[in-house]
Design an enzyme around this catalytic site. Structure first.
Site, short mmCIF file in Angstrom:
data_model
loop_
_atom_site.label_atom_id
_atom_site.label_comp_id
_atom_site.label_asym_id
_atom_site.label_seq_id
_atom_site.Cartn_x
_atom_site.Cartn_y
_atom_site.Cartn_z
N GLU A 1 -11.00 -21.12 -56.25
CA GLU A 1 -10.93 -19.76 -55.83
C GLU A 1 -9.84 -19.63 -55.01
OE1 GLU A 1 -11.93 -16.93 -52.71
OE2 GLU A 1 -11.36 -19.11 -52.28
N ASP B 1 -13.16 -25.97 -54.03
CA ASP B 1 -11.62 -26.27 -53.62
C ASP B 1 -11.38 -25.77 -52.37
OD1 ASP B 1 -11.89 -23.63 -54.58
OD2 ASP B 1 -9.84 -23.45 -54.57
#
Length: 454
Positions: free
Chosen positions: A156, A92
């Site tokens: 994250e 991500d």
């Protein structure tokens, strides 16, 4: 016939690495469905899973984590009795911010000035490619000498803790003898660096309400309390005049012992405008690695274009507080919340919502794994010795893994050196760093396996 050096093998794999990073960067995998479709993250997760399967990984799975995102897991068995190494990265990314400020499209990997530009190129899709490169090189040079687990996190950057909660519920899944977190970076290009400390983080949203509805500023301004003005005053209370963080009760005078960060280098790395002062006190290293730092990362207010002469009835801001090693993120959250409630002016109604939190981390740099990494980095970077530094950013999973695997050694390396401009526009990665760090990781895995046999 003499086998070619592993460094040459990695060099030959770089065109493939660029092609794969191009594919991976193309996914707009911001783990916030309010900004980008969830399908973009799902497609990126499937790409990562397919890449692991192609490398012979077993038990490849998309893990549905409690925050509604997916992390990707795979296991590559090594020789009997070999140690297990967990390799971490995240797929991500941060949102691209102002796309018009990018010199090339943020989700198209573009080569320019010897670097590859694109959101996630360094942080941290490039980290996943680094792991693949190291493993491929070892397979072509006699085989991977350890058992390998790979975990690629899906949220994250949001700090929502999905993988941490999943790992706590399935503690054996990520158990390993050593963990390599591929999400930090060298102190600067060409200087091999492992990260010894990470600041933790807490994220709060604060809302102030002062009126039942917006009012005409000419008719009521001067007596009616304006929520936006109240918010500006409240946020100003979080900093001293010199810019130091001033949260009531939060210690902010620790000193960093280790690698120095010259102010002139920091100004260049941070692209501080001429004539603009740095904020805070102490050395640069003190300020970014050893002390808390508050940042207003978002504020809801009327844009200039289309603004009307109105007093605002409500205002909202999102605040990030970086928490240094030696302090507890939960305690810092309580102090920040209390500060916001205590300093809201004019009796404004205050509501505070916690949206993310992660503890700071300190590595054991005296462990055998660090010795193996030091040897590897000195080979991958001829003439340079491995350095240790801090990092102002947060990787909440580190403390979760340290708690679940107390005997595991944790190393932090990666591609996010200063020129990478992670989290900003025009993020990029140095292909030279990708090549050298992939070599260092491959050599580390070999060195580490040998150290466990002796």
């Amino acid at each position: 016939m003499t086998a070619r050096p592993i460094s040459e093998t990695i060099a030959s794999l770089m065109p493939r690495a660029k092609a794969e990073l191009t594919e991976l960067v193309a996914f707009q995998s911001v783990a916030d469905p309010a900004q980008f479709p969830r399908s973009e993250c799902e497609a990126a997760a499937n790409w990562v899973a397919d890449a692991l399967r192609a490398e012979g990984f077993q038990d490849v799975a998309l893990l549905d984590t409690p925050d509604g995102t997916q992390s990707v897991y795979g296991f590559l068995p090594g020789p009997v009795g070999a140690p297990t190494v967990l390799l971490y990265a995240h797929y991500d990314v941060q949102p691209p911010l102002d796309e018009s400020a990018w010199l090339s499209p943020p989700f198209e990997l573009t080569e320019r000035d010897g670097r590859w530009f694109g959101r996630g190129a360094a942080d941290c899709k490039g980290g996943f490619i680094m792991h693949l490169l190291a493993l491929r090189a070892l397979r072509a040079d006699g085989g991977v000498p350890v058992s390998v687990k790979v975990i690629a996190e899906g949220s994250e950057e949001q700090g929502t803790g999905g993988l941490e909660r999943y790992a706590e519920a399935h503690p054996e899944l990520l158990a390993a003898d050593t963990i390599v977190i591929g999400d930090t970076g060298n102190f600067r290009v060409g200087l091999p660096t492992v990260t010894a400390t990470l600041r933790g983080m807490t994220m709060l949203r604060v809302t102030l309400d002062t009126l039942e509805g917006n009012l005409h500023s000419g008719q009521f301004g001067g007596a009616a309390p304006d929520a936006l003005a109240a918010m500006i005053q409240l946020l100003a209370s979080l900093r001293a005049e010199d810019g130091s963080t001033t949260v009531d009760g939060l210690t902010a005078d620790a000193e960093w012992e280790g690698l120095r960060y010259p102010e002139e280098d920091f100004r260049k790395d941070a692209k501080v405008l001429d004539g603009v002062e740095l904020i805070g006190t102490g050395t640069v290293a003190d300020r970014i690695w050893a002390r808390p730092a508050v940042t207003v990362i978002g504020i809801d207010c009327p844009p200039v274009v289309g603004a009307t002469p109105s007093l605002q009835a409500s205002a909202r801001a999102q605040i990030s507080l970086r928490v240094p090693p030696g302090q507890d993120a939960a305690a810092a959250t309580e102090l920040l919340t209390a500060h916001l409630r205590a300093h809201a002016p004019w009796g404004a109604e205050v509501s505070v919502e916690q949206v993310g939190q992660g503890q700071p981390f300190r590595a054991d740099t005296s462990s055998p794994a660090y010795t193996s990494m030091a040897r590897a980095m000195e080979t991958a970077y001829p003439g340079e010795k491995m350095q240790t530094s801090g990092m102002g950013g947060s990787i909440p999973l580190c403390n979760t893994l340290a708690a679940l695997c107390p005997e595991a050694e944790i190393l932090l390396i990666g591609l996010s050196e200063p020129e990478a401009q992670i989290h900003a526009v025009n993020e990029s990665v140095s292909p030279g760093e990708l090549e050298r760090l992939s070599l260092a990781e491959a050599l580390f895995l070999r060195n580490y396996a040998e150290s466990k046999q002796s």
